[in-house]
Design a protein around this motif. Structure first.
Motif, PDB file in Angstrom:
ATOM      1  N   GLY A 164      -6.811   2.492   0.611  1.00 13.07           N
ATOM      2  CA  GLY A 164      -7.724   1.921   1.586  1.00 13.07           C
ATOM      3  C   GLY A 164      -7.544   0.434   1.801  1.00 13.07           C
ATOM      4  O   GLY A 164      -8.033  -0.120   2.789  1.00 13.07           O
ATOM      5  N   ARG A 165      -6.821  -0.247   0.888  1.00 18.08           N
ATOM      6  CA  ARG A 165      -6.568  -1.686   1.039  1.00 18.08           C
ATOM      7  C   ARG A 165      -5.087  -1.974   1.323  1.00 18.08           C
ATOM      8  O   ARG A 165      -4.771  -2.899   2.058  1.00 18.08           O
ATOM      9  CB  ARG A 165      -6.979  -2.447  -0.219  1.00 18.08           C
ATOM     10  CG  ARG A 165      -8.451  -2.388  -0.547  1.00 18.08           C
ATOM     11  CD  ARG A 165      -8.804  -3.403  -1.627  1.00 18.08           C
ATOM     12  NE  ARG A 165      -8.072  -3.162  -2.878  1.00 18.08           N
ATOM     13  CZ  ARG A 165      -7.344  -4.086  -3.513  1.00 18.08           C
ATOM     14  NH1 ARG A 165      -7.240  -5.314  -3.025  1.00 18.08           N
ATOM     15  NH2 ARG A 165      -6.730  -3.789  -4.662  1.00 18.08           N
ATOM     16  N   PHE A 166      -4.208  -1.190   0.711  1.00 18.94           N
ATOM     17  CA  PHE A 166      -2.765  -1.399   0.870  1.00 18.94           C
ATOM     18  C   PHE A 166      -2.185  -0.270   1.721  1.00 18.94           C
ATOM     19  O   PHE A 166      -2.623   0.888   1.626  1.00 18.94           O
ATOM     20  CB  PHE A 166      -2.068  -1.397  -0.485  1.00 18.94           C
ATOM     21  CG  PHE A 166      -2.386  -2.579  -1.363  1.00 18.94           C
ATOM     22  CD1 PHE A 166      -3.372  -3.506  -1.052  1.00 18.94           C
ATOM     23  CD2 PHE A 166      -1.665  -2.769  -2.545  1.00 18.94           C
ATOM     24  CE1 PHE A 166      -3.641  -4.592  -1.867  1.00 18.94           C
ATOM     25  CE2 PHE A 166      -1.920  -3.844  -3.379  1.00 18.94           C
ATOM     26  CZ  PHE A 166      -2.918  -4.743  -3.039  1.00 18.94           C
ATOM     27  N   THR A 167      -1.171  -0.602   2.512  1.00 19.54           N
ATOM     28  CA  THR A 167      -0.478   0.384   3.335  1.00 19.54           C
ATOM     29  C   THR A 167       1.025   0.218   3.176  1.00 19.54           C
ATOM     30  O   THR A 167       1.560  -0.875   3.402  1.00 19.54           O
ATOM     31  CB  THR A 167      -0.850   0.232   4.817  1.00 19.54           C
ATOM     32  OG1 THR A 167      -2.266   0.362   4.974  1.00 19.54           O
ATOM     33  CG2 THR A 167      -0.156   1.305   5.649  1.00 19.54           C
ATOM     34  N   ILE A 168       1.685   1.293   2.784  1.00 18.34           N
ATOM     35  CA  ILE A 168       3.140   1.295   2.669  1.00 18.34           C
ATOM     36  C   ILE A 168       3.732   1.844   3.964  1.00 18.34           C
ATOM     37  O   ILE A 168       3.181   2.780   4.566  1.00 18.34           O
ATOM     38  CB  ILE A 168       3.604   2.126   1.450  1.00 18.34           C
ATOM     39  CG1 ILE A 168       5.099   1.952   1.197  1.00 18.34           C
ATOM     40  CG2 ILE A 168       3.222   3.596   1.595  1.00 18.34           C
ATOM     41  CD1 ILE A 168       5.568   2.578  -0.116  1.00 18.34           C
ATOM     42  N   SER A 169       4.825   1.250   4.393  1.00 16.84           N
ATOM     43  CA  SER A 169       5.503   1.728   5.594  1.00 16.84           C
ATOM     44  C   SER A 169       6.973   1.353   5.493  1.00 16.84           C
ATOM     45  O   SER A 169       7.369   0.587   4.604  1.00 16.84           O
ATOM     46  CB  SER A 169       4.880   1.133   6.858  1.00 16.84           C
ATOM     47  OG  SER A 169       5.015  -0.273   6.868  1.00 16.84           O
ATOM     48  N   THR A 209      14.262  -1.624   5.891  1.00 18.30           N
ATOM     49  CA  THR A 209      13.217  -2.448   5.295  1.00 18.30           C
ATOM     50  C   THR A 209      11.976  -1.630   4.972  1.00 18.30           C
ATOM     51  O   THR A 209      11.545  -0.797   5.785  1.00 18.30           O
ATOM     52  CB  THR A 209      12.852  -3.620   6.214  1.00 18.30           C
ATOM     53  OG1 THR A 209      14.024  -4.391   6.499  1.00 18.30           O
ATOM     54  CG2 THR A 209      11.827  -4.532   5.552  1.00 18.30           C
ATOM     55  N   LEU A 210      11.437  -1.904   3.813  1.00 16.26           N
ATOM     56  CA  LEU A 210      10.185  -1.327   3.333  1.00 16.26           C
ATOM     57  C   LEU A 210       9.118  -2.405   3.383  1.00 16.26           C
ATOM     58  O   LEU A 210       9.414  -3.581   3.155  1.00 16.26           O
ATOM     59  CB  LEU A 210      10.373  -0.838   1.888  1.00 16.26           C
ATOM     60  CG  LEU A 210       9.174  -0.306   1.144  1.00 16.26           C
ATOM     61  CD1 LEU A 210       8.811   1.086   1.661  1.00 16.26           C
ATOM     62  CD2 LEU A 210       9.454  -0.272  -0.357  1.00 16.26           C
ATOM     63  N   TYR A 211       7.886  -1.998   3.651  1.00 18.04           N
ATOM     64  CA  TYR A 211       6.784  -2.963   3.738  1.00 18.04           C
ATOM     65  C   TYR A 211       5.609  -2.530   2.867  1.00 18.04           C
ATOM     66  O   TYR A 211       5.417  -1.354   2.583  1.00 18.04           O
ATOM     67  CB  TYR A 211       6.289  -3.086   5.179  1.00 18.04           C
ATOM     68  CG  TYR A 211       7.344  -3.489   6.167  1.00 18.04           C
ATOM     69  CD1 TYR A 211       7.976  -2.549   6.969  1.00 18.04           C
ATOM     70  CD2 TYR A 211       7.729  -4.827   6.295  1.00 18.04           C
ATOM     71  CE1 TYR A 211       8.948  -2.915   7.880  1.00 18.04           C
ATOM     72  CE2 TYR A 211       8.705  -5.201   7.194  1.00 18.04           C
ATOM     73  CZ  TYR A 211       9.316  -4.239   7.981  1.00 18.04           C
ATOM     74  OH  TYR A 211      10.287  -4.612   8.875  1.00 18.04           O
ATOM     75  N   LEU A 212       4.817  -3.517   2.495  1.00 18.42           N
ATOM     76  CA  LEU A 212       3.528  -3.261   1.867  1.00 18.42           C
ATOM     77  C   LEU A 212       2.527  -4.233   2.469  1.00 18.42           C
ATOM     78  O   LEU A 212       2.587  -5.429   2.204  1.00 18.42           O
ATOM     79  CB  LEU A 212       3.579  -3.432   0.341  1.00 18.42           C
ATOM     80  CG  LEU A 212       2.283  -3.050  -0.368  1.00 18.42           C
ATOM     81  CD1 LEU A 212       2.057  -1.547  -0.275  1.00 18.42           C
ATOM     82  CD2 LEU A 212       2.311  -3.489  -1.833  1.00 18.42           C
ATOM     83  N   GLN A 213       1.649  -3.706   3.301  1.00 21.35           N
ATOM     84  CA  GLN A 213       0.572  -4.516   3.875  1.00 21.35           C
ATOM     85  C   GLN A 213      -0.597  -4.503   2.905  1.00 21.35           C
ATOM     86  O   GLN A 213      -1.095  -3.420   2.556  1.00 21.35           O
ATOM     87  CB  GLN A 213       0.147  -3.943   5.229  1.00 21.35           C
ATOM     88  CG  GLN A 213      -1.008  -4.684   5.868  1.00 21.35           C
ATOM     89  CD  GLN A 213      -0.641  -6.098   6.291  1.00 21.35           C
ATOM     90  OE1 GLN A 213       0.424  -6.328   6.845  1.00 21.35           O
ATOM     91  NE2 GLN A 213      -1.530  -7.042   6.022  1.00 21.35           N
ATOM     92  N   MET A 214      -1.009  -5.678   2.485  1.00 22.49           N
ATOM     93  CA  MET A 214      -2.078  -5.794   1.502  1.00 22.49           C
ATOM     94  C   MET A 214      -3.242  -6.529   2.119  1.00 22.49           C
ATOM     95  O   MET A 214      -3.105  -7.700   2.514  1.00 22.49           O
ATOM     96  CB  MET A 214      -1.576  -6.545   0.260  1.00 22.49           C
ATOM     97  CG  MET A 214      -0.331  -5.923  -0.360  1.00 22.49           C
ATOM     98  SD  MET A 214       0.138  -6.688  -1.923  1.00 22.49           S
ATOM     99  CE  MET A 214       0.565  -8.332  -1.372  1.00 22.49           C
TER     100      MET A 214
END
Length: 125
Positions: free
Chosen positions: A66-71, A78-83
């Motif tokens: 609910g706080r972090f999103t992996i994409s 490229t890999l991402y982590l939206q925090m």
């Protein structure tokens, strides 16, 4: 040999956001399930999130759900982590990792074959 390089870490205030990136080279990125982990001083690496090689399946640790999103962007390798809604207890070194080709994602660090060097995230109160 796959090489991974994280970026995007830094200092942020509590409640703020950061987006981590993990650039992959040396392999076929679109065939690798990927994961994000973090490590606190003196502790084992902690699973955060994993994503399938296609991006169609994700799984999160309860602590960040609910706080972090992996994409991922397979065209950009490229890999991402939206925090979002970061907390001081999120302060750690963050790592990306990949499994061997065509394996599914995993929450277990021992099942990953390649790791980045890590990027520091510091959340101030």
């Amino acid at each position: 040999q796959v090489q991974l390089a994280e970026s995007g870490g830094g200092l942020v205030q509590a409640g703020g956001s950061l987006r981590l990136s993990c650039a992959a080279s040396g392999g076929t990125f679109s065939s690798y399930a990927m994961g994000w982990f973090r490590q606190f001083p003196g502790k084992e690496r902690e699973f955060l999130a994993t994503i399938s090689w296609s991006g169609g399946s994700t799984h999160y640790a309860d602590s960040v759900k609910g706080r972090f999103t992996i994409s991922r962007d397979n065209a950009k390798n490229t890999l991402y982590l939206q925090m979002n809604s970061l907390k001081p207890e999120d302060t750690a070194v963050y790592y990306c990792a990949c499994r061997r080709p065509w394996y599914s994602g995993s929450a277990y660090s021992g099942e990953y074959d390649y790791w980045g060097q890590g990027t520091q995230v510091t959340v101030s109160s």
